[in-house]
Design a protein around this motif. Structure first.
Motif, PDB file in Angstrom:
ATOM      1  N   LEU A  65       0.363  69.700  -3.758  1.00 16.34           N
ATOM      2  CA  LEU A  65      -0.127  68.839  -3.000  1.00 16.34           C
ATOM      3  C   LEU A  65      -1.111  68.336  -3.978  1.00 16.34           C
ATOM      4  CD1 LEU A  65       0.851  70.089   0.533  1.00 16.34           C
ATOM      5  CD2 LEU A  65       2.060  68.174  -1.218  1.00 16.34           C
ATOM      6  N   ASP A  66      -1.652  69.235  -5.104  1.00 15.43           N
ATOM      7  CA  ASP A  66      -2.174  68.470  -6.068  1.00 15.43           C
ATOM      8  C   ASP A  66      -2.697  66.817  -6.140  1.00 15.43           C
ATOM      9  OD1 ASP A  66      -4.787  70.805  -4.892  1.00 15.43           O
ATOM     10  OD2 ASP A  66      -4.912  71.184  -7.173  1.00 15.43           O
ATOM     11  N   VAL A  67      -4.324  66.475  -6.438  1.00 15.05           N
ATOM     12  CA  VAL A  67      -3.482  64.880  -7.495  1.00 15.05           C
ATOM     13  C   VAL A  67      -4.590  65.021  -7.615  1.00 15.05           C
ATOM     14  CG1 VAL A  67      -4.332  62.540  -6.862  1.00 15.05           C
ATOM     15  CG2 VAL A  67      -2.719  64.006  -4.691  1.00 15.05           C
ATOM     16  N   HIS A  68      -4.586  64.865  -9.261  1.00 19.54           N
ATOM     17  CA  HIS A  68      -5.557  64.971 -10.046  1.00 19.54           C
ATOM     18  C   HIS A  68      -5.638  63.581 -11.224  1.00 19.54           C
ATOM     19  CE1 HIS A  68      -6.256  68.701  -9.730  1.00 19.54           C
ATOM     20  NE2 HIS A  68      -4.167  68.852 -10.200  1.00 19.54           N
ATOM     21  N   VAL A  69      -7.240  62.613 -10.454  1.00 15.85           N
ATOM     22  CA  VAL A  69      -7.261  60.660 -11.167  1.00 15.85           C
ATOM     23  C   VAL A  69      -7.219  61.425 -12.909  1.00 15.85           C
ATOM     24  CG1 VAL A  69      -6.190  60.255  -9.064  1.00 15.85           C
ATOM     25  CG2 VAL A  69      -9.059  60.878  -9.546  1.00 15.85           C
ATOM     26  N   GLY A  70      -7.692  59.940 -13.108  1.00 17.11           N
ATOM     27  CA  GLY A  70      -8.916  60.098 -14.807  1.00 17.11           C
ATOM     28  C   GLY A  70      -8.817  61.118 -15.536  1.00 17.11           C
ATOM     29  N   LEU A  71      -7.202  61.019 -15.792  1.00 15.24           N
ATOM     30  CA  LEU A  71      -6.698  61.772 -17.250  1.00 15.24           C
ATOM     31  C   LEU A  71      -7.075  61.108 -18.224  1.00 15.24           C
ATOM     32  CD1 LEU A  71      -4.824  64.730 -14.893  1.00 15.24           C
ATOM     33  CD2 LEU A  71      -7.527  64.726 -15.441  1.00 15.24           C
ATOM     34  N   SER A  72      -6.810  62.135 -19.203  1.00 16.25           N
ATOM     35  CA  SER A  72      -6.773  61.344 -20.589  1.00 16.25           C
ATOM     36  C   SER A  72      -5.892  62.295 -21.300  1.00 16.25           C
ATOM     37  CB  SER A  72      -8.365  61.159 -21.561  1.00 16.25           C
ATOM     38  OG  SER A  72      -8.694  62.232 -21.620  1.00 16.25           O
ATOM     39  N   LEU A  73      -4.486  61.561 -22.438  1.00 20.07           N
ATOM     40  CA  LEU A  73      -4.204  62.809 -23.623  1.00 20.07           C
ATOM     41  C   LEU A  73      -5.013  61.972 -24.978  1.00 20.07           C
ATOM     42  CD1 LEU A  73      -2.589  64.795 -23.172  1.00 20.07           C
ATOM     43  CD2 LEU A  73      -0.516  64.403 -22.689  1.00 20.07           C
TER      44      LEU A  73
END
Length: 190
Positions: free
Chosen positions: A156-164
């Motif tokens: 149920l976590d939401v992770h935003v603003g990620l980069s790869l």
């Protein structure tokens, strides 16, 4: 289905285009073609977390249509999404954790055994459609430098603003983890 054509074959085709018949040209292209299937069908689970990527690149070049962000837990595919630009969402599947007598992760309608458990970090890869090659995104280099910052999985976590952003290391491995030591020698990596 992706089709990769060997550059040598394209040159041969163009050079012999006038000399060969239509059928011969077609046969040359078929013989020289490699068919690659990027099948990233993810088994669905009721345990999920969302990872939103603002950017993704290979050696500084932004991903293109047809490229994929792929997540695995060991050899098990736990998430995949074709790159669609900023805020591409990758849904990561977790192992179902029901507390019922006789219930196991493979006793439901689908087998979720081996998918993400709380606290584990999904291993991301980038599939480059232009080369039909999947590159692992190492998270830390041999000298301890953080290369990617991927948060741990919790349902149920939401992770935003990620980069790869994968770059070639000193061994020339795209997304590699090798580093340069104090003697300017390349060490570590795969």
């Amino acid at each position: 289905m992706l089709i990769n054509v060997n550059p040598f074959c394209i040159i041969m085709y163009k050079y012999h285009k006038m000399a060969l018949s239509y059928l011969s040209n077609l046969a040359l292209l078929i013989v020289c073609s490699q068919f690659a299937f990027a099948d990233y069908t993810v088994v669905q689970s009721s345990e999920q977390a969302l990872y939103y990527f603002e950017s993704a690149s290979l050696d500084g070049e932004e991903l293109e249509t047809g490229d994929w962000l792929v997540a695995k837990n060991g050899a098990i595919l736990v998430g995949a999404e074709q790159w669609s630009g900023e805020n591409t969402e990758v849904v990561i599947m977790g192992e179902e954790q029901f507390d019922l007598d006789g219930w196991t992760c493979n006793s439901g309608p689908v087998n979720t055994c081996g998918m993400m458990l709380p606290g584990e970090i999904p291993q991301f890869y980038i599939y480059d459609a232009s080369t039909s090659f999947e590159s692992i995104a190492h998270y830390t280099s041999a000298d301890g430098t953080v290369l990617q910052s991927i948060p741990a999985y919790y349902g149920l976590d939401v992770h935003v603003g990620l980069s790869l952003n994968l770059i070639s290391d000193c061994n020339g491995d795209l997304g590699g983890a090798a580093s340069i030591d104090y003697c300017d020698a390349c060490y570590g990596g795969q």
